[in-house]
Motif scaffolding. Structure first.
Motif, PDB file in Angstrom:
ATOM      1  N   GLN A  22     -43.407 -49.879 -54.051  1.00 18.26           N
ATOM      2  CA  GLN A  22     -44.846 -49.995 -54.227  1.00 18.26           C
ATOM      3  C   GLN A  22     -45.466 -48.664 -54.658  1.00 18.26           C
ATOM      4  O   GLN A  22     -46.395 -48.627 -55.465  1.00 18.26           O
ATOM      5  CB  GLN A  22     -45.498 -50.476 -52.926  1.00 18.26           C
ATOM      6  N   ARG A  23     -44.955 -47.558 -54.123  1.00 15.89           N
ATOM      7  CA  ARG A  23     -45.422 -46.245 -54.562  1.00 15.89           C
ATOM      8  C   ARG A  23     -45.061 -46.014 -56.023  1.00 15.89           C
ATOM      9  O   ARG A  23     -45.882 -45.543 -56.818  1.00 15.89           O
ATOM     10  CB  ARG A  23     -44.828 -45.160 -53.666  1.00 15.89           C
ATOM     11  N   GLN A  64     -50.725 -45.018 -44.105  1.00 12.84           N
ATOM     12  CA  GLN A  64     -50.548 -45.752 -45.348  1.00 12.84           C
ATOM     13  C   GLN A  64     -51.885 -45.944 -46.051  1.00 12.84           C
ATOM     14  O   GLN A  64     -52.938 -46.036 -45.404  1.00 12.84           O
ATOM     15  CB  GLN A  64     -49.894 -47.104 -45.091  1.00 12.84           C
ATOM     16  N   ARG A  95     -53.422 -48.228 -49.478  1.00 12.95           N
ATOM     17  CA  ARG A  95     -53.136 -49.181 -50.551  1.00 12.95           C
ATOM     18  C   ARG A  95     -54.361 -49.354 -51.431  1.00 12.95           C
ATOM     19  O   ARG A  95     -55.510 -49.318 -50.971  1.00 12.95           O
ATOM     20  CB  ARG A  95     -52.690 -50.530 -49.996  1.00 12.95           C
ATOM     21  N   SER A  96     -54.112 -49.520 -52.713  1.00 13.11           N
ATOM     22  CA  SER A  96     -55.182 -49.683 -53.679  1.00 13.11           C
ATOM     23  C   SER A  96     -55.835 -51.049 -53.524  1.00 13.11           C
ATOM     24  O   SER A  96     -55.154 -52.063 -53.377  1.00 13.11           O
ATOM     25  CB  SER A  96     -54.622 -49.533 -55.097  1.00 13.11           C
ATOM     26  N   GLN A 133     -49.249 -48.605 -56.449  1.00 11.82           N
ATOM     27  CA  GLN A 133     -50.102 -49.504 -55.681  1.00 11.82           C
ATOM     28  C   GLN A 133     -50.295 -49.099 -54.221  1.00 11.82           C
ATOM     29  O   GLN A 133     -51.266 -49.531 -53.591  1.00 11.82           O
ATOM     30  CB  GLN A 133     -49.512 -50.927 -55.709  1.00 11.82           C
ATOM     31  N   TYR A 134     -49.406 -48.266 -53.694  1.00 11.03           N
ATOM     32  CA  TYR A 134     -49.363 -48.092 -52.237  1.00 11.03           C
ATOM     33  C   TYR A 134     -48.642 -46.797 -51.922  1.00 11.03           C
ATOM     34  O   TYR A 134     -47.687 -46.398 -52.617  1.00 11.03           O
ATOM     35  CB  TYR A 134     -48.615 -49.286 -51.654  1.00 11.03           C
ATOM     36  N   CYS A 148     -47.085 -44.712 -48.422  1.00 10.86           N
ATOM     37  CA  CYS A 148     -46.811 -44.692 -46.985  1.00 10.86           C
ATOM     38  C   CYS A 148     -46.023 -43.433 -46.662  1.00 10.86           C
ATOM     39  O   CYS A 148     -45.018 -43.132 -47.328  1.00 10.86           O
ATOM     40  CB  CYS A 148     -46.017 -45.930 -46.569  1.00 10.86           C
TER      41      CYS A 148
END
Length: 220
Positions: free
Chosen positions: A87-88, A111, A113-114, A92-93, A95
């Motif tokens: 996801q990174r 964390q 997130r977009s 998008q995200y 953590c």
């Protein structure tokens, strides 16, 4: 972030050794996260070996009372780490593991997130092992991740949600200067009960103004 975007049933089941480990030298956060260093903790990207420590830190009833339960096994945490890295990489995200100075053992996560394209608005959340509550490590790590969200990810509006019954979580957000904008009625399902949540926000300009006042001092 009480509702986790991670969906464990959609993930494959690799062995722990198959969990991805990201590169340590980075020029772009999508290629790998820098290590953020505070006065008490450092925040770094999750590593393959973090799964056992995070499982121990985040699986207690105290920690999970007002958040979505973490994966129920060490292998499940390994799959979560794989998912977080992907996801990174997709932008998008993010953590990160919280690690106390003098140790390499993860004691919790932060964390972000977009919520819209290019992180204009984002939601953040956190979970820390109960034995580190009240030590100042949460505030130290939170300042680092909020700074990263505004200065690196380019976030304009940073949201957080906390169950109204979660006095500690709401107090922590207020301490950071977040503003409660309203109550999301019966918006979070936990153990068969729908809970009301407070919606908290921090705006980029407000954060930068606050930093100019307190500088590098620890918030108490």
């Amino acid at each position: 972030m009480e509702k986790m975007p991670y969906q464990p049933h959609l993930e494959p089941s690799p062995t722990l050794s198959a969990v991805q480990t990201p590169p340590t030298v980075v020029s772009d956060w999508r290629a790998g996260l820098p290590c953020l260093t505070g006065s008490l903790v450092s925040l770094r990207e999750l590593h393959a070996g973090d799964a056992p420590a995070l499982f121990s830190a985040l699986s207690s009833e105290q920690v999970t009372k007002f958040i979505s339960p973490p994966p129920p096994t060490v292998d499940g945490l390994g799959r979560f780490i794989n998912w977080a890295i992907r996801q990174r990489q997709s932008g998008q995200y993010v953590c990160v593991a919280a690690v106390p100075h003098g140790s390499d053992t993860a004691i919790g996560i932060f964390q972000v997130r977009s919520l819209e394209t290019a992180f204009g608005s984002a939601e953040w959340g956190f979970a820390l092992a109960a034995e580190f509550w009240g030590t100042g490590m949460f505030v130290d790590g939170a300042k680092l991740v909020v700074d990263f969200a505004f200065q690196v990810l380019g976030v304009h509006r940073l949201e957080a949600r906390a169950a109204l019954k979660n006095g500690r979580g709401n107090s922590a957000l207020r301490k950071l200067g977040a503003v409660q904008e309203g109550v999301l009625r019966r918006s979070f399902l936990r153990d068969g009960e729908y809970l009301d949540q407070a919606l908290w926000t921090i705006l980029q300009e407000e954060w930068m103004q606050a930093k100019a006042v307190w500088g590098s001092r620890v918030i108490h």
